[in-house]
Design a protein around this motif. Structure first.
Motif, PDB file in Angstrom:
ATOM      1  N   HIS A 155      -2.584   7.489  -0.665  1.00  0.00           N
ATOM      2  CA  HIS A 155      -2.699   7.105  -1.979  1.00  0.00           C
ATOM      3  C   HIS A 155      -1.941   8.219  -3.107  1.00  0.00           C
ATOM      4  CE1 HIS A 155      -5.958  10.134  -1.801  1.00  0.00           C
ATOM      5  NE2 HIS A 155      -5.816  10.360  -2.940  1.00  0.00           N
ATOM      6  N   PHE A 156      -1.680   7.722  -4.188  1.00  0.00           N
ATOM      7  CA  PHE A 156      -1.322   8.815  -5.432  1.00  0.00           C
ATOM      8  C   PHE A 156      -2.477   9.341  -6.044  1.00  0.00           C
ATOM      9  CE2 PHE A 156       2.762   5.924  -5.703  1.00  0.00           C
ATOM     10  CZ  PHE A 156       3.478   6.545  -4.611  1.00  0.00           C
ATOM     11  N   HIS A 157      -2.455  10.584  -6.058  1.00  0.00           N
ATOM     12  CA  HIS A 157      -3.685  11.242  -7.140  1.00  0.00           C
ATOM     13  C   HIS A 157      -2.803  11.679  -8.335  1.00  0.00           C
ATOM     14  CE1 HIS A 157      -6.785  13.913  -8.562  1.00  0.00           C
ATOM     15  NE2 HIS A 157      -5.865  14.799  -8.993  1.00  0.00           N
ATOM     16  N   PHE A 158      -3.372  11.115  -9.475  1.00  0.00           N
ATOM     17  CA  PHE A 158      -2.798  11.394 -10.859  1.00  0.00           C
ATOM     18  C   PHE A 158      -3.907  11.998 -11.597  1.00  0.00           C
ATOM     19  CE2 PHE A 158       0.062   7.586 -10.682  1.00  0.00           C
ATOM     20  CZ  PHE A 158       0.981   8.200  -9.658  1.00  0.00           C
ATOM     21  N   ASP A 159      -3.713  13.421 -12.254  1.00  0.00           N
ATOM     22  CA  ASP A 159      -4.607  13.762 -13.157  1.00  0.00           C
ATOM     23  C   ASP A 159      -4.003  14.436 -14.547  1.00  0.00           C
ATOM     24  OD1 ASP A 159      -4.549  16.862 -12.825  1.00  0.00           O
ATOM     25  OD2 ASP A 159      -5.185  16.438 -10.852  1.00  0.00           O
ATOM     26  N   THR A 160      -4.605  14.786 -15.673  1.00  0.00           N
ATOM     27  CA  THR A 160      -4.215  15.160 -16.749  1.00  0.00           C
ATOM     28  C   THR A 160      -4.520  16.658 -17.092  1.00  0.00           C
ATOM     29  OG1 THR A 160      -6.021  14.404 -17.954  1.00  0.00           O
ATOM     30  CG2 THR A 160      -3.885  12.869 -17.920  1.00  0.00           C
ATOM     31  N   ALA A 161      -4.821  17.356 -15.903  1.00  0.00           N
ATOM     32  CA  ALA A 161      -4.947  18.652 -16.147  1.00  0.00           C
ATOM     33  C   ALA A 161      -3.755  19.514 -16.406  1.00  0.00           C
ATOM     34  CB  ALA A 161      -5.332  19.390 -14.778  1.00  0.00           C
ATOM     35  N   ARG A 162      -3.407  20.457 -17.313  1.00  0.00           N
ATOM     36  CA  ARG A 162      -2.190  21.038 -17.416  1.00  0.00           C
ATOM     37  C   ARG A 162      -2.090  22.401 -17.232  1.00  0.00           C
ATOM     38  NH1 ARG A 162       1.509  17.031 -18.287  1.00  0.00           N
ATOM     39  NH2 ARG A 162       0.557  15.413 -19.371  1.00  0.00           N
ATOM     40  N   TYR A 163      -1.000  23.003 -16.893  1.00  0.00           N
ATOM     41  CA  TYR A 163      -0.808  24.579 -16.336  1.00  0.00           C
ATOM     42  C   TYR A 163       0.237  24.918 -17.318  1.00  0.00           C
ATOM     43  CZ  TYR A 163      -2.929  21.892 -12.513  1.00  0.00           C
ATOM     44  OH  TYR A 163      -3.867  21.107 -11.856  1.00  0.00           O
ATOM     45  N   ARG A 164       0.181  26.352 -17.288  1.00  0.00           N
ATOM     46  CA  ARG A 164       1.224  27.131 -18.190  1.00  0.00           C
ATOM     47  C   ARG A 164       2.677  26.836 -17.413  1.00  0.00           C
ATOM     48  NH1 ARG A 164      -1.689  32.999 -19.105  1.00  0.00           N
ATOM     49  NH2 ARG A 164      -3.395  32.271 -20.585  1.00  0.00           N
ATOM     50  N   SER A 165       2.753  26.639 -16.224  1.00  0.00           N
ATOM     51  CA  SER A 165       4.039  26.395 -15.594  1.00  0.00           C
ATOM     52  C   SER A 165       4.521  25.085 -15.585  1.00  0.00           C
ATOM     53  CB  SER A 165       4.128  27.008 -14.294  1.00  0.00           C
ATOM     54  OG  SER A 165       2.988  26.125 -13.336  1.00  0.00           O
ATOM     55  N   GLY A 166       3.865  24.095 -16.233  1.00  0.00           N
ATOM     56  CA  GLY A 166       4.118  22.920 -16.133  1.00  0.00           C
ATOM     57  C   GLY A 166       3.601  21.945 -15.302  1.00  0.00           C
ATOM     58  N   SER A 197       0.887  -1.291   0.200  1.00  0.00           N
ATOM     59  CA  SER A 197      -0.124   0.086  -0.014  1.00  0.00           C
ATOM     60  C   SER A 197       0.995   1.336   0.119  1.00  0.00           C
ATOM     61  CB  SER A 197      -0.887   0.012   1.373  1.00  0.00           C
ATOM     62  OG  SER A 197      -0.123   0.201   2.476  1.00  0.00           O
ATOM     63  N   VAL A 198       0.452   2.199  -0.645  1.00  0.00           N
ATOM     64  CA  VAL A 198       1.226   3.633  -0.494  1.00  0.00           C
ATOM     65  C   VAL A 198       1.384   3.891   1.005  1.00  0.00           C
ATOM     66  CG1 VAL A 198       1.143   6.168  -1.243  1.00  0.00           C
ATOM     67  CG2 VAL A 198       0.202   4.209  -2.839  1.00  0.00           C
ATOM     68  N   LEU A 199       0.216   3.827   1.824  1.00  0.00           N
ATOM     69  CA  LEU A 199       0.173   4.360   3.227  1.00  0.00           C
ATOM     70  C   LEU A 199       1.510   3.641   4.035  1.00  0.00           C
ATOM     71  CD1 LEU A 199      -1.115   5.890   5.385  1.00  0.00           C
ATOM     72  CD2 LEU A 199      -2.535   3.664   6.068  1.00  0.00           C
ATOM     73  N   LYS A 200       1.459   2.365   3.828  1.00  0.00           N
ATOM     74  CA  LYS A 200       2.842   1.702   4.631  1.00  0.00           C
ATOM     75  C   LYS A 200       3.916   1.622   3.810  1.00  0.00           C
ATOM     76  CE  LYS A 200      -0.703  -1.332   7.103  1.00  0.00           C
ATOM     77  NZ  LYS A 200      -0.778  -2.806   7.513  1.00  0.00           N
ATOM     78  N   GLY A 201       4.004   1.459   2.397  1.00  0.00           N
ATOM     79  CA  GLY A 201       5.156   1.317   1.647  1.00  0.00           C
ATOM     80  C   GLY A 201       5.960   2.478   1.513  1.00  0.00           C
ATOM     81  N   TRP A 202       5.338   3.627   1.592  1.00  0.00           N
ATOM     82  CA  TRP A 202       6.030   5.161   1.295  1.00  0.00           C
ATOM     83  C   TRP A 202       7.089   5.165   2.163  1.00  0.00           C
ATOM     84  CZ3 TRP A 202       6.130   8.580  -2.325  1.00  0.00           C
ATOM     85  CH2 TRP A 202       6.702   9.694  -2.013  1.00  0.00           C
ATOM     86  N   ASN A 203       7.375   4.663   3.495  1.00  0.00           N
ATOM     87  CA  ASN A 203       8.394   4.657   4.357  1.00  0.00           C
ATOM     88  C   ASN A 203       8.901   3.588   4.625  1.00  0.00           C
ATOM     89  OD1 ASN A 203       8.226   7.665   4.636  1.00  0.00           O
ATOM     90  ND2 ASN A 203       6.683   7.470   6.113  1.00  0.00           N
ATOM     91  N   ALA A 204       8.500   2.287   4.120  1.00  0.00           N
ATOM     92  CA  ALA A 204       9.065   1.115   4.229  1.00  0.00           C
ATOM     93  C   ALA A 204      10.344   1.052   3.670  1.00  0.00           C
ATOM     94  CB  ALA A 204       7.981  -0.036   3.684  1.00  0.00           C
ATOM     95  N   LYS A 205      11.410   0.361   4.412  1.00  0.00           N
ATOM     96  CA  LYS A 205      12.754   0.102   3.883  1.00  0.00           C
ATOM     97  C   LYS A 205      12.591  -0.290   2.282  1.00  0.00           C
ATOM     98  CE  LYS A 205      17.330  -1.292   5.273  1.00  0.00           C
ATOM     99  NZ  LYS A 205      18.077  -2.010   6.322  1.00  0.00           N
ATOM    100  N   ARG A 206      12.043  -1.714   2.437  1.00  0.00           N
ATOM    101  CA  ARG A 206      11.828  -2.389   1.404  1.00  0.00           C
ATOM    102  C   ARG A 206      11.397  -1.737   0.159  1.00  0.00           C
ATOM    103  NH1 ARG A 206      10.095  -8.622   1.008  1.00  0.00           N
ATOM    104  NH2 ARG A 206      10.689  -9.168  -1.129  1.00  0.00           N
ATOM    105  N   TYR A 207      10.456  -0.957   0.189  1.00  0.00           N
ATOM    106  CA  TYR A 207       9.602  -0.254  -0.895  1.00  0.00           C
ATOM    107  C   TYR A 207       9.564   1.201  -0.985  1.00  0.00           C
ATOM    108  CZ  TYR A 207       7.320  -4.920  -0.677  1.00  0.00           C
ATOM    109  OH  TYR A 207       7.264  -6.295  -0.515  1.00  0.00           O
TER     110      TYR A 207
END
Length: 265
Positions: free
Chosen positions: A250-261, A210-220
């Motif tokens: 969780h990770f949030h991904f979206d395809t909105a685009r901005y002038r600054s990148g 999971s993102v919650l546990k894996g983010w700071n897990a040594k292995r992941y």
């Protein structure tokens, strides 16, 4: 007397012949080895051939007009080939014109809030061989970005873990709501079919990270950060555990685009 009568008869016959065919009476006759060129007749000059030529031209125009009118009915070889390829893709469950993106076409989707519209939505079940825990509704631009991220970041990041990536756990896809479900906030990209939230990863050997546990897990931890960073580019917005309290799990991904990148945090 008889002699004069015969001469008169010959002259009278000549006059009648000239009256019947004046052109023939004027025709010169060939003379010994020096033949005189015969005058060109009307038929030879083309004066009488012209109407026949016009008829042939008209017929050609009619044939051309007929085929011209039928041309839209015939597809070019390239268009026909593309049409056949598209049918094959659809028959194999492909959407967005890509065999790697499997699912089904949904069409236009609307919600209760203003702006919650996807003009040509698809429901995706797998991308590049990686399954989605739930069939997710989005537009093709988002499905394409998901493919780029999986192929370029997610799969390589977990390639040495438990046999590699098998599926992703989808926390959210299309949902007609405001940002972070706050009342009065702007419409979320989820409401436009441009976003997907991923809360975990399942490996080939059955292990779930999971993102919650894996983010700071040594292995992941290294793999998690690689996947987070790799999403910045294919997607316009990338949010993870460090963004705010709403994205700790969780990770949030979206395809909105901005002038600054791209905005990645």
């Amino acid at each position: 007397m008889t002699r004069f009568w015969v001469i008169g008869l010959v002259l009278a016959s000549a006059q009648l012949a000239w009256a019947a065919d004046p052109a023939a009476s004027l025709r010169p006759t060939p003379r010994g080895g020096n033949a005189v060129e015969q005058p060109i007749t009307l038929e030879q000059s083309g004066a009488l051939a012209q109407p026949q030529q016009s008829v042939e031209q008209d017929a050609a125009k009619q044939r051309g007009g007929l085929f011209s009118s039928l041309r839209p009915l015939f597809r070019s070889p390239k268009a026909a080939k593309e049409g056949r390829a598209k049918k094959k893709l659809l028959a194999k469950g492909a959407v967005c014109g890509d065999l790697a993106i499997q699912g089904e076409r949904v069409g236009r989707v609307t919600g209760k809030l203003r702006g919650c519209v996807i003009e040509d939505a698809v429901r995706v079940r797998s991308v590049s061989g990686v399954g989605l825990s739930q069939r997710s509704v989005m537009d093709c631009k988002t499905a394409d970005a998901l493919k780029v991220w999986l192929d370029g970041s997610a799969k390589p990041a977990l390639s040495k873990q438990g046999g590699g990536l098998s599926s992703i756990r989808v926390a959210a896809h299309y949902a007609c709501r405001t940002r972070n479900n706050k009342k009065g906030a702007k419409l979320s990209e989820h409401g436009k079919g441009r976003a997907i939230d991923i809360s975990g990863f399942r490996l080939v050997n059955g292990t779930e990270v999971s993102v919650l546990k894996g983010w700071n897990a040594k292995r992941y931890a290294k793999a998690m950060r690689r996947m987070h960073k790799g999403a910045c580019g294919p997607f316009g917005t990338v949010l993870g555990p460090k963004a705010n309290r709403f994205h700790l799990d969780h990770f949030h991904f979206d395809t909105a685009r901005y002038r600054s990148g791209s905005y990645c945090k």
